[in-house]
Enzyme design. Structure first.
Site, short mmCIF file in Angstrom:
data_model
loop_
_atom_site.label_atom_id
_atom_site.label_comp_id
_atom_site.label_asym_id
_atom_site.label_seq_id
_atom_site.Cartn_x
_atom_site.Cartn_y
_atom_site.Cartn_z
N ASP A 71 0.82 -1.21 0.00
CA ASP A 71 0.00 0.00 0.00
C ASP A 71 0.86 1.26 0.00
OD1 ASP A 71 0.66 -0.82 2.69
OD2 ASP A 71 -0.68 0.74 3.43
N ASP A 101 8.75 4.27 -1.18
CA ASP A 101 8.05 3.66 -0.04
C ASP A 101 6.87 2.83 -0.51
OD1 ASP A 101 7.19 3.08 2.52
OD2 ASP A 101 6.22 5.01 2.82
N GLU A 133 -0.09 -1.31 5.64
CA GLU A 133 0.97 -0.92 6.56
C GLU A 133 0.86 0.56 6.92
OE1 GLU A 133 4.94 0.73 7.69
OE2 GLU A 133 3.67 1.24 5.98
N GLU A 134 0.48 1.37 5.93
CA GLU A 134 0.47 2.82 6.12
C GLU A 134 -0.61 3.30 7.08
OE1 GLU A 134 2.73 4.67 5.23
OE2 GLU A 134 3.66 4.00 3.36
N GLU A 161 12.13 -1.25 3.87
CA GLU A 161 11.75 0.16 3.93
C GLU A 161 12.94 1.02 3.48
OE1 GLU A 161 8.95 1.62 4.54
OE2 GLU A 161 7.70 0.33 5.81
#
Length: 384
Positions: A71, A101, A133-134, A161
């Site tokens: 995501d 990212d 994740e975000e 990351e």
């Protein structure tokens, strides 16, 4: 396919956290199937999103997991000078939402799969792609549940990351909470007869500020982090309907970003104790129907992998550096570590470009990540 070609494909999928990521997951599944690699797809309850897990190499316990999230953050309200979901190359930079990212890392991992398959690996390679994740590291939790049921688990997790491929072994944890204050409305000319929800919310926020100041005391600091202490901040507040009405409702959202050794829940419990002992008696003295409620929004643990651990030493070998550092942003690493899979963080690109308009990753960083993964493949061919 090269990492750049794969990145072009991945960026084209709008996987903003509010959207489905299934098209991207199906693309990756098809790509891996074409290489003879089977995948397990782990859907959310609504079957609108999914994690992907794959394993290649020999059977047995241990091995290395390469993990990334699919995501991306929204582009709404950002002034992009080029289309965010089309990869655009310019002056050695590749622009597009998620390039740094963290679709750049996923592209490099997928591009490296044929090389891993061609090597005489002595331990398995695990691949994981998560969702959401975000918005609080939500999706990876079901992936970890699935991993916990497997008889053979990875020994190390490398989360890609963006760190400019520098070795990172720690980050802060986070807890986000919503506080809802239910007061009692009345005409503002008779304000003492009401319970002003905004004013009581302000008292709670002030108390949070004081707690944050105590957490920043020099004796509580850890110089490995920037800032070197646990932080508390209120980010959203809503309340009131008209100036001549004592407000009956106010809610605010606050977050605690903790050093790994601190407990975010204790900050929340301390604020709740203050509400129960100090504020609610004052509110109830005017109106018994008033309340203060706290509810969690999201959270994840911090990460503090020991420099002498096998995971950190592998990362030092791959990067050629044992100058370990930490990052201010959170990752899924704390959750992997909590699940018994020691984790480290290292990936191409920089978070300086992440979440911004005209996000980019350099071609040089992609190429360097390709090289790092080849070194990993060579290490995984060594006899234990």
């Amino acid at each position: 396919m090269t990492s750049r070609e794969l990145l072009e494909q991945l960026v084209a999928f709008d996987t903003t956290s509010r959207e489905s990521n299934l098209a991207l997951i199906e693309f990756v599944k098809g790509y891996l199937a074409g290489l003879g690699v089977n995948c397990e797809i782990i859907h959310n309850d609504e079957r609108s999103k999914a994690n992907l897990y794959a394993r290649l190499g020999p059977a047995g316990n241990g091995g290395v997991m390469l993990s990334g999230h699919s995501d991306v953050v929204p582009v709404d309200g950002q002034n992009w000078s080029m289309p965010p979901f089309t990869l655009t190359g310019r002056d050695g930079k590749l622009y597009g939402r998620g390039t740094a990212d963290m679709k750049g890392f996923i592209a490099c991992v997928l591009a490296a799969v044929p090389h891993f398959l061609a090597q005489p690996l002595t331990q398995p390679l695990h691949l994981a792609i998560s969702y959401d994740e975000e918005v609080g590291c939500l999706g990876v939790r079901t992936l970890l549940d699935a991993l916990s049921r497997l008889p053979e688990k990875p020994a190390i997790c490398l989360i890609g990351e963006p760190t400019e491929l520098k070795p990172v072994i720690g980050h802060k944890g986070k807890l986000a909470i919503r506080c809802e204050v239910q007061g009692a409305a009345c005409h503002s000319a008779y304000a003492p007869q009401g319970v002003n929800a905004i004013e009581y919310a302000a008292k709670l926020i002030h108390h949070l500020t004081l707690m944050g100041q105590r957490l920043a005391a020099p004796q509580r600091q850890d110089a490995r982090f920037d800032p070197p202490f646990t932080t508390v901040q209120t980010g959203v507040i809503q309340g009131g309907r008209a100036l001549n009405i004592v407000p009956a409702e106010c809610q605010f959202d606050f977050e605690v970003r903790t050093l790994p050794q601190d407990d975010a829940q204790e900050v929340a419990r301390a604020l709740e104790r203050y509400a129960q002992r100090e504020l609610l008696p004052q509110m109830h003295a005017v109106n018994r129907d008033t309340t203060i409620r706290f509810s969690p929004i999201s959270g994840y643990p911090g990460l503090d992998t020991a420099p002498h651990s096998a995971a950190a030493q592998l990362l030092a070998h791959l990067t050629g550096s044992d100058a370990f550092s930490t990052v201010a942003f959170g990752t899924e690493g704390g959750l992997f570590h909590q699940a018994g899979i020691p984790s480290v963080i290292c990936g191409p690109g920089s978070m300086v470009q992440g979440h911004k308009p005209d996000e980019f990753i350099t071609v040089e960083q992609l190429d360097a990540c390709d090289g790092l993964l080849r070194r990993l493949a060579a290490w995984m061919c060594q006899k234990a």
